[in-house]
Scaffold this motif. Structure first.
Motif, PDB file in Angstrom:
ATOM      1  N   HIS A 183       0.813  -1.210   0.000  1.00  0.00           N
ATOM      2  CA  HIS A 183       0.000   0.000   0.000  1.00  0.00           C
ATOM      3  C   HIS A 183       0.853   1.269   0.000  1.00  0.00           C
ATOM      4  CE1 HIS A 183      -3.289  -2.787   0.815  1.00  0.00           C
ATOM      5  NE2 HIS A 183      -4.095  -1.824   0.453  1.00  0.00           N
ATOM      6  N   VAL A 184       2.049   1.201   0.548  1.00  0.00           N
ATOM      7  CA  VAL A 184       2.972   2.335   0.425  1.00  0.00           C
ATOM      8  C   VAL A 184       3.296   2.574  -1.049  1.00  0.00           C
ATOM      9  CG1 VAL A 184       5.311   3.145   0.905  1.00  0.00           C
ATOM     10  CG2 VAL A 184       3.964   2.098   2.728  1.00  0.00           C
ATOM     11  N   ASN A 185       3.531   1.502  -1.779  1.00  0.00           N
ATOM     12  CA  ASN A 185       3.821   1.630  -3.210  1.00  0.00           C
ATOM     13  C   ASN A 185       2.610   2.121  -3.993  1.00  0.00           C
ATOM     14  OD1 ASN A 185       6.452   0.739  -2.884  1.00  0.00           O
ATOM     15  ND2 ASN A 185       5.927  -1.417  -3.232  1.00  0.00           N
ATOM     16  N   TYR A 186       1.416   1.688  -3.572  1.00  0.00           N
ATOM     17  CA  TYR A 186       0.196   2.136  -4.240  1.00  0.00           C
ATOM     18  C   TYR A 186      -0.089   3.622  -3.988  1.00  0.00           C
ATOM     19  CZ  TYR A 186      -1.531  -2.599  -5.360  1.00  0.00           C
ATOM     20  OH  TYR A 186      -1.711  -3.856  -5.861  1.00  0.00           O
ATOM     21  N   ALA A 187       0.346   4.132  -2.830  1.00  0.00           N
ATOM     22  CA  ALA A 187      -0.102   5.444  -2.371  1.00  0.00           C
ATOM     23  C   ALA A 187       0.240   6.567  -3.341  1.00  0.00           C
ATOM     24  CB  ALA A 187       0.481   5.751  -0.985  1.00  0.00           C
ATOM     25  N   VAL A 188       1.442   6.582  -3.866  1.00  0.00           N
ATOM     26  CA  VAL A 188       1.814   7.685  -4.751  1.00  0.00           C
ATOM     27  C   VAL A 188       1.081   7.585  -6.090  1.00  0.00           C
ATOM     28  CG1 VAL A 188       3.850   6.554  -5.776  1.00  0.00           C
ATOM     29  CG2 VAL A 188       3.737   9.065  -5.607  1.00  0.00           C
ATOM     30  N   ARG A 189       0.811   6.359  -6.551  1.00  0.00           N
ATOM     31  CA  ARG A 189       0.032   6.202  -7.781  1.00  0.00           C
ATOM     32  C   ARG A 189      -1.408   6.677  -7.565  1.00  0.00           C
ATOM     33  NH1 ARG A 189       1.122   0.062  -8.787  1.00  0.00           N
ATOM     34  NH2 ARG A 189      -0.544   0.301 -10.324  1.00  0.00           N
ATOM     35  N   GLU A 190      -1.968   6.340  -6.410  1.00  0.00           N
ATOM     36  CA  GLU A 190      -3.316   6.813  -6.087  1.00  0.00           C
ATOM     37  C   GLU A 190      -3.336   8.330  -5.947  1.00  0.00           C
ATOM     38  OE1 GLU A 190      -7.458   6.443  -5.046  1.00  0.00           O
ATOM     39  OE2 GLU A 190      -6.025   5.169  -6.113  1.00  0.00           O
ATOM     40  N   ALA A 191      -2.287   8.883  -5.332  1.00  0.00           N
ATOM     41  CA  ALA A 191      -2.186  10.335  -5.204  1.00  0.00           C
ATOM     42  C   ALA A 191      -2.154  11.005  -6.571  1.00  0.00           C
ATOM     43  CB  ALA A 191      -0.939  10.704  -4.396  1.00  0.00           C
ATOM     44  N   ALA A 192      -1.376  10.439  -7.486  1.00  0.00           N
ATOM     45  CA  ALA A 192      -1.304  10.991  -8.835  1.00  0.00           C
ATOM     46  C   ALA A 192      -2.654  10.910  -9.539  1.00  0.00           C
ATOM     47  CB  ALA A 192      -0.240  10.241  -9.639  1.00  0.00           C
ATOM     48  N   PHE A 257     -11.268  -5.120  11.756  1.00  0.00           N
ATOM     49  CA  PHE A 257     -10.741  -3.814  12.172  1.00  0.00           C
ATOM     50  C   PHE A 257      -9.396  -3.550  11.517  1.00  0.00           C
ATOM     51  CE2 PHE A 257      -7.919  -1.345  14.902  1.00  0.00           C
ATOM     52  CZ  PHE A 257      -8.606  -0.140  14.931  1.00  0.00           C
ATOM     53  N   ILE A 258      -8.487  -4.548  11.552  1.00  0.00           N
ATOM     54  CA  ILE A 258      -7.153  -4.359  10.968  1.00  0.00           C
ATOM     55  C   ILE A 258      -7.262  -4.067   9.475  1.00  0.00           C
ATOM     56  CG2 ILE A 258      -4.942  -5.485  10.477  1.00  0.00           C
ATOM     57  CD1 ILE A 258      -5.428  -7.160  13.042  1.00  0.00           C
ATOM     58  N   PHE A 259      -8.075  -4.851   8.775  1.00  0.00           N
ATOM     59  CA  PHE A 259      -8.241  -4.683   7.319  1.00  0.00           C
ATOM     60  C   PHE A 259      -8.791  -3.305   6.986  1.00  0.00           C
ATOM     61  CE2 PHE A 259     -10.804  -5.398   3.390  1.00  0.00           C
ATOM     62  CZ  PHE A 259      -9.774  -5.755   2.544  1.00  0.00           C
ATOM     63  N   THR A 260      -9.854  -2.889   7.690  1.00  0.00           N
ATOM     64  CA  THR A 260     -10.482  -1.608   7.395  1.00  0.00           C
ATOM     65  C   THR A 260      -9.591  -0.452   7.820  1.00  0.00           C
ATOM     66  OG1 THR A 260     -12.618  -2.677   7.801  1.00  0.00           O
ATOM     67  CG2 THR A 260     -12.627  -0.292   7.608  1.00  0.00           C
ATOM     68  N   PHE A 261      -8.886  -0.613   8.946  1.00  0.00           N
ATOM     69  CA  PHE A 261      -7.985   0.445   9.406  1.00  0.00           C
ATOM     70  C   PHE A 261      -6.862   0.681   8.399  1.00  0.00           C
ATOM     71  CE2 PHE A 261      -4.085   1.745  11.571  1.00  0.00           C
ATOM     72  CZ  PHE A 261      -4.505   2.928  12.184  1.00  0.00           C
ATOM     73  N   ILE A 262      -6.223  -0.408   7.955  1.00  0.00           N
ATOM     74  CA  ILE A 262      -5.103  -0.256   7.021  1.00  0.00           C
ATOM     75  C   ILE A 262      -5.586   0.262   5.664  1.00  0.00           C
ATOM     76  CG2 ILE A 262      -3.325  -1.488   5.706  1.00  0.00           C
ATOM     77  CD1 ILE A 262      -2.977  -3.329   8.121  1.00  0.00           C
ATOM     78  N   GLN A 263      -6.597  -0.397   5.114  1.00  0.00           N
ATOM     79  CA  GLN A 263      -7.075  -0.022   3.777  1.00  0.00           C
ATOM     80  C   GLN A 263      -7.886   1.262   3.776  1.00  0.00           C
ATOM     81  OE1 GLN A 263      -9.389  -2.668   1.398  1.00  0.00           O
ATOM     82  NE2 GLN A 263      -7.618  -3.198   0.178  1.00  0.00           N
ATOM     83  N   GLY A 264      -8.731   1.414   4.810  1.00  0.00           N
ATOM     84  CA  GLY A 264      -9.714   2.482   4.778  1.00  0.00           C
ATOM     85  C   GLY A 264      -9.296   3.767   5.470  1.00  0.00           C
ATOM     86  N   TRP A 265      -8.271   3.717   6.317  1.00  0.00           N
ATOM     87  CA  TRP A 265      -7.829   4.957   6.975  1.00  0.00           C
ATOM     88  C   TRP A 265      -6.338   5.206   6.793  1.00  0.00           C
ATOM     89  CZ3 TRP A 265      -4.538   6.731  10.825  1.00  0.00           C
ATOM     90  CH2 TRP A 265      -4.728   8.083  11.172  1.00  0.00           C
ATOM     91  N   TRP A 266      -5.485   4.263   7.250  1.00  0.00           N
ATOM     92  CA  TRP A 266      -4.030   4.484   7.152  1.00  0.00           C
ATOM     93  C   TRP A 266      -3.599   4.736   5.712  1.00  0.00           C
ATOM     94  CZ3 TRP A 266      -0.353   1.292   4.716  1.00  0.00           C
ATOM     95  CH2 TRP A 266       0.989   1.677   4.918  1.00  0.00           C
TER      96      TRP A 266
END
Length: 301
Positions: A183-192, A257-266
């Motif tokens: 998800h760190v790798n996905y983040a900048v692509r999603e930001a773009a 909770f872990i799944f939603t926290f990581i994917q949906g908030w963090w």
């Protein structure tokens, strides 16, 4: 056996590839693996299957490009094509449904939409986002992967789609560190992608309403356009609360909770942090944003 070609993209998938191939080997006419030069035992395992043909192409940080390269370069003979990831598999009910329905599908149908269920920490995430409906099966020559950085879908050139009743599973066996790193790798692509929607950098977002993709994909795309124009950080918190409480992520226990926290908030907050970082440097200057994305992250808009 169905008149079905399966296309799988791989890069170091020794943990998943046997499960995936065992799952579809009996129903597929042929299987093409488009490999990004794996360094583990992925190809050694895959080469043991007589139906598997392996092609290799350099990964350029773009799923759509790699998948479409496979469509263009693999000698596909199947009437239908299934797009499948190495960490995915079809449930027996879906296999039975395909065996029953696919050979008798009417000529005006060019694509089949199927339900994806997430298996996280070996538990089905029934709350939050299930079911995700994806157009994953399409007639040979009638579909390609739309060219975008994130949330790319199969786009049909003609014909209608039908919804199938049963599910396939996204069940990754890697640990939480791997999941977070992905998800760190996905983040900048999603930001773009969000910056492109917000600022109209490429103009591609304006064509989203005219694409032949699944109804859920269109609905999700409209929500993403709305999301892109909401305040940074507030929107990631609101999205987590929506998925966890209103959509029932809490029903899936600690794993939910872990799944939603990581994917949906963090993850969503990390995306906003990337956007905040880029805008601190560039403001709303689209040319500067394009330069920063290319020079610092290797992303070309």
């Amino acid at each position: 056996m169905l008149d079905l070609t399966v296309v799988i993209l791989t890069k170091d998938e020794e943990l998943h590839i046997k499960r995936c191939l065992d799952n579809i080997n009996d129903i597929a006419k042929e299987i093409f693996i488009i490999d990004s030069f794996s360094t583990d035992k992925t190809l050694e395992i895959a080469s043991k299957y007589s139906k598997v043909k392996i092609l290799q192409n350099k990964w350029v940080n773009n799923y759509a490009y790699q998948f479409n390269w496979g469509l263009d370069n693999a000698p596909i003979t199947g009437k239908w094509i299934l797009r499948l990831d190495a960490d995915e598999y079809l449930l027996p009910e879906l296999i039975a449904e395909l065996t029953r329905k696919l050979p008798e599908m009417s000529d005006d149908v060019s694509g089949c939409v199927i339900n994806r269920r997430h298996i996280f920490m070996d538990k089905w995430m029934k709350g939050g986002i299930y079911p995700v409906k994806l157009l994953r099966i399409f007639r040979n020559g009638k579909g390609r992967c739309e060219q975008r950085l994130m949330d790319e879908h199969i786009q049909l050139s003609e014909g209608k789609t039908v919804d199938l009743e049963n599910d396939f599973c996204d069940h990754n066996l890697n640990n939480l560190s791997w999941f977070c790193h992905k998800h760190v790798n996905y983040a900048v692509r999603e930001a773009a992608d969000l910056l492109d929607i917000e600022l109209g950098i490429t103009g591609a977002a304006e064509t989203d309403n005219n694409k032949e993709i699944s109804e859920q994909a269109i609905s999700k795309r409209k929500k993403k356009h709305s999301y892109a124009r909401k305040p940074l950080f507030w929107r990631s918190t609101a999205y987590f609360l929506y998925r966890y409480f209103l959509k029932g992520g809490w029903r899936d226990g600690k794993e939910g909770f872990i799944f939603t926290f990581i994917q949906g908030w963090w993850y969503r907050t990390l995306v906003d942090a990337k956007i905040f970082e880029i805008k601190r440097k560039c403001g709303d200057d689209t040319e500067k944003i394009k330069t920063v994305l290319q020079e610092e992250y290797g992303i070309r808009l």
